[in-house]
Design a protein around this motif. Structure first.
Motif, PDB file in Angstrom:
ATOM      1  N   PRO A 120       0.847  -1.197   0.000  1.00 25.47           N
ATOM      2  CA  PRO A 120       0.000   0.000   0.000  1.00 25.47           C
ATOM      3  C   PRO A 120       0.882   1.248   0.000  1.00 25.47           C
ATOM      4  O   PRO A 120       2.004   1.227   0.496  1.00 25.47           O
ATOM      5  N   ALA A 121       0.365   2.310  -0.570  1.00 22.03           N
ATOM      6  CA  ALA A 121       1.111   3.576  -0.624  1.00 22.03           C
ATOM      7  C   ALA A 121       0.291   4.651   0.106  1.00 22.03           C
ATOM      8  O   ALA A 121      -0.770   4.386   0.656  1.00 22.03           O
ATOM      9  N   TRP A 122       0.792   5.890   0.103  1.00 23.21           N
ATOM     10  CA  TRP A 122       0.167   6.971   0.846  1.00 23.21           C
ATOM     11  C   TRP A 122      -1.259   7.268   0.387  1.00 23.21           C
ATOM     12  O   TRP A 122      -2.105   7.705   1.171  1.00 23.21           O
ATOM     13  N   GLY A 123      -1.530   7.043  -0.878  1.00 26.17           N
ATOM     14  CA  GLY A 123      -2.881   7.262  -1.367  1.00 26.17           C
ATOM     15  C   GLY A 123      -3.896   6.388  -0.649  1.00 26.17           C
ATOM     16  O   GLY A 123      -5.020   6.810  -0.381  1.00 26.17           O
ATOM     17  N   ALA A 124      -3.493   5.168  -0.305  1.00 20.13           N
ATOM     18  CA  ALA A 124      -4.390   4.252   0.419  1.00 20.13           C
ATOM     19  C   ALA A 124      -4.675   4.769   1.828  1.00 20.13           C
ATOM     20  O   ALA A 124      -5.804   4.683   2.314  1.00 20.13           O
ATOM     21  N   VAL A 125      -3.646   5.315   2.463  1.00 22.74           N
ATOM     22  CA  VAL A 125      -3.826   5.870   3.810  1.00 22.74           C
ATOM     23  C   VAL A 125      -4.780   7.064   3.766  1.00 22.74           C
ATOM     24  O   VAL A 125      -5.719   7.164   4.574  1.00 22.74           O
ATOM     25  N   LEU A 126      -4.565   7.956   2.803  1.00 23.12           N
ATOM     26  CA  LEU A 126      -5.439   9.135   2.673  1.00 23.12           C
ATOM     27  C   LEU A 126      -6.862   8.725   2.301  1.00 23.12           C
ATOM     28  O   LEU A 126      -7.829   9.285   2.813  1.00 23.12           O
ATOM     29  N   PHE A 127      -6.985   7.738   1.415  1.00 29.03           N
ATOM     30  CA  PHE A 127      -8.317   7.264   1.027  1.00 29.03           C
ATOM     31  C   PHE A 127      -9.038   6.659   2.228  1.00 29.03           C
ATOM     32  O   PHE A 127     -10.230   6.899   2.426  1.00 29.03           O
ATOM     33  N   ALA A 128      -8.322   5.882   3.036  1.00 25.45           N
ATOM     34  CA  ALA A 128      -8.922   5.308   4.246  1.00 25.45           C
ATOM     35  C   ALA A 128      -9.372   6.420   5.199  1.00 25.45           C
ATOM     36  O   ALA A 128     -10.449   6.321   5.811  1.00 25.45           O
ATOM     37  N   MET A 129      -8.572   7.474   5.317  1.00 23.77           N
ATOM     38  CA  MET A 129      -8.960   8.597   6.170  1.00 23.77           C
ATOM     39  C   MET A 129     -10.221   9.283   5.647  1.00 23.77           C
ATOM     40  O   MET A 129     -11.104   9.660   6.421  1.00 23.77           O
ATOM     41  N   VAL A 130     -10.323   9.439   4.322  1.00 16.08           N
ATOM     42  CA  VAL A 130     -11.523  10.033   3.726  1.00 16.08           C
ATOM     43  C   VAL A 130     -12.740   9.170   4.053  1.00 16.08           C
ATOM     44  O   VAL A 130     -13.792   9.687   4.452  1.00 16.08           O
ATOM     45  N   VAL A 131     -12.591   7.870   3.889  1.00 13.21           N
ATOM     46  CA  VAL A 131     -13.707   6.958   4.162  1.00 13.21           C
ATOM     47  C   VAL A 131     -14.121   7.043   5.629  1.00 13.21           C
ATOM     48  O   VAL A 131     -15.313   7.133   5.951  1.00 13.21           O
ATOM     49  N   ILE A 132     -13.157   7.062   6.517  1.00  9.86           N
ATOM     50  CA  ILE A 132     -13.457   7.126   7.956  1.00  9.86           C
ATOM     51  C   ILE A 132     -14.147   8.443   8.301  1.00  9.86           C
ATOM     52  O   ILE A 132     -15.146   8.463   9.029  1.00  9.86           O
ATOM     53  N   ILE A 133     -13.644   9.548   7.760  1.00  5.10           N
ATOM     54  CA  ILE A 133     -14.244  10.859   8.046  1.00  5.10           C
ATOM     55  C   ILE A 133     -15.683  10.929   7.511  1.00  5.10           C
ATOM     56  O   ILE A 133     -16.578  11.413   8.198  1.00  5.10           O
ATOM     57  N   THR A 134     -15.904  10.427   6.292  1.00  9.77           N
ATOM     58  CA  THR A 134     -17.266  10.474   5.753  1.00  9.77           C
ATOM     59  C   THR A 134     -18.195   9.523   6.502  1.00  9.77           C
ATOM     60  O   THR A 134     -19.381   9.824   6.663  1.00  9.77           O
ATOM     61  N   MET A 135     -17.674   8.405   6.984  1.00  7.51           N
ATOM     62  CA  MET A 135     -18.505   7.496   7.781  1.00  7.51           C
ATOM     63  C   MET A 135     -18.901   8.154   9.102  1.00  7.51           C
ATOM     64  O   MET A 135     -20.051   8.062   9.532  1.00  7.51           O
ATOM     65  N   ILE A 136     -17.949   8.827   9.729  1.00  6.75           N
ATOM     66  CA  ILE A 136     -18.248   9.536  10.983  1.00  6.75           C
ATOM     67  C   ILE A 136     -19.243  10.664  10.716  1.00  6.75           C
ATOM     68  O   ILE A 136     -20.187  10.871  11.494  1.00  6.75           O
ATOM     69  N   ALA A 137     -19.053  11.400   9.619  1.00 12.07           N
ATOM     70  CA  ALA A 137     -19.974  12.490   9.287  1.00 12.07           C
ATOM     71  C   ALA A 137     -21.391  11.958   9.068  1.00 12.07           C
ATOM     72  O   ALA A 137     -22.363  12.556   9.528  1.00 12.07           O
TER      73      ALA A 137
END
Length: 163
Positions: A120-137
């Motif tokens: 995995p690369a940094w894009g995967a980490v950022l994408f996971a963060m986006v998913v987590i933030i939108t799930m929390i929202a």
């Protein structure tokens, strides 16, 4: 919510996965992977990845933004439509981590020494963060806000009519 948009742009531009074959690293971002799969004739897989990785997160962020905008009192007072949008966002939320899951599985399974590895690369980490933030929202959004606003407006209108 604005944070997820700021993270989503680099998540799509940076490599999400690095494939190492015979010592040579090949980084790829989401759209490049979709293009390669489409070019190789894997149309269903390319469509699934495009829909799950590009369309769904974009539409989910737009829908959450629209729900918040409507709940703030600037919307058209269409609570039924807003409730349907909320239900769709809730349903789609459980499928949001599919990309991160695929990369995790590939990283775990494709370890062939010097022949081939997947990381995995940094894009995967950022994408996971986006998913987590939108799930929390989506989880913290209270859909009653749209219904309460309609009830308050109806009460105000009935008071104005009664005077």
């Amino acid at each position: 919510m604005f944070t997820s948009i700021l993270l989503y742009i680099p998540a799509n531009l940076l490599p999400i996965m690095v494939t190492e074959t015979l010592g040579t690293a090949y980084p790829s971002n989401i759209m490049a992977g979709v293009i390669v799969l489409w070019g190789d004739g894997s149309y269903p897989v390319a469509l699934v990845i495009f829909i799950a990785s590009i369309m769904v997160p974009t539409l989910k962020m737009l829908a959450i933004g629209w729900l918040c905008w409507d709940a703030s009192g600037r919307g058209q007072r269409d609570s039924h439509r807003m409730h349907k949008i909320y239900e769709v966002v809730e349903f789609v939320g459980r499928w949001s981590m599919i990309d991160v899951f695929v990369i995790a599985v590939l990283s775990a399974l494709v370890r062939m020494g010097q022949l081939m590895n997947v990381y995995p690369a940094w894009g995967a980490v950022l994408f996971a963060m986006v998913v987590i933030i939108t799930m929390i929202a989506a989880m913290t959004f209270d859909p009653r806000l749209t219904w309460d606003r309609v009830r308050e407006n109806n009460m105000k209108e009935s008071r104005l009519d009664g005077n």
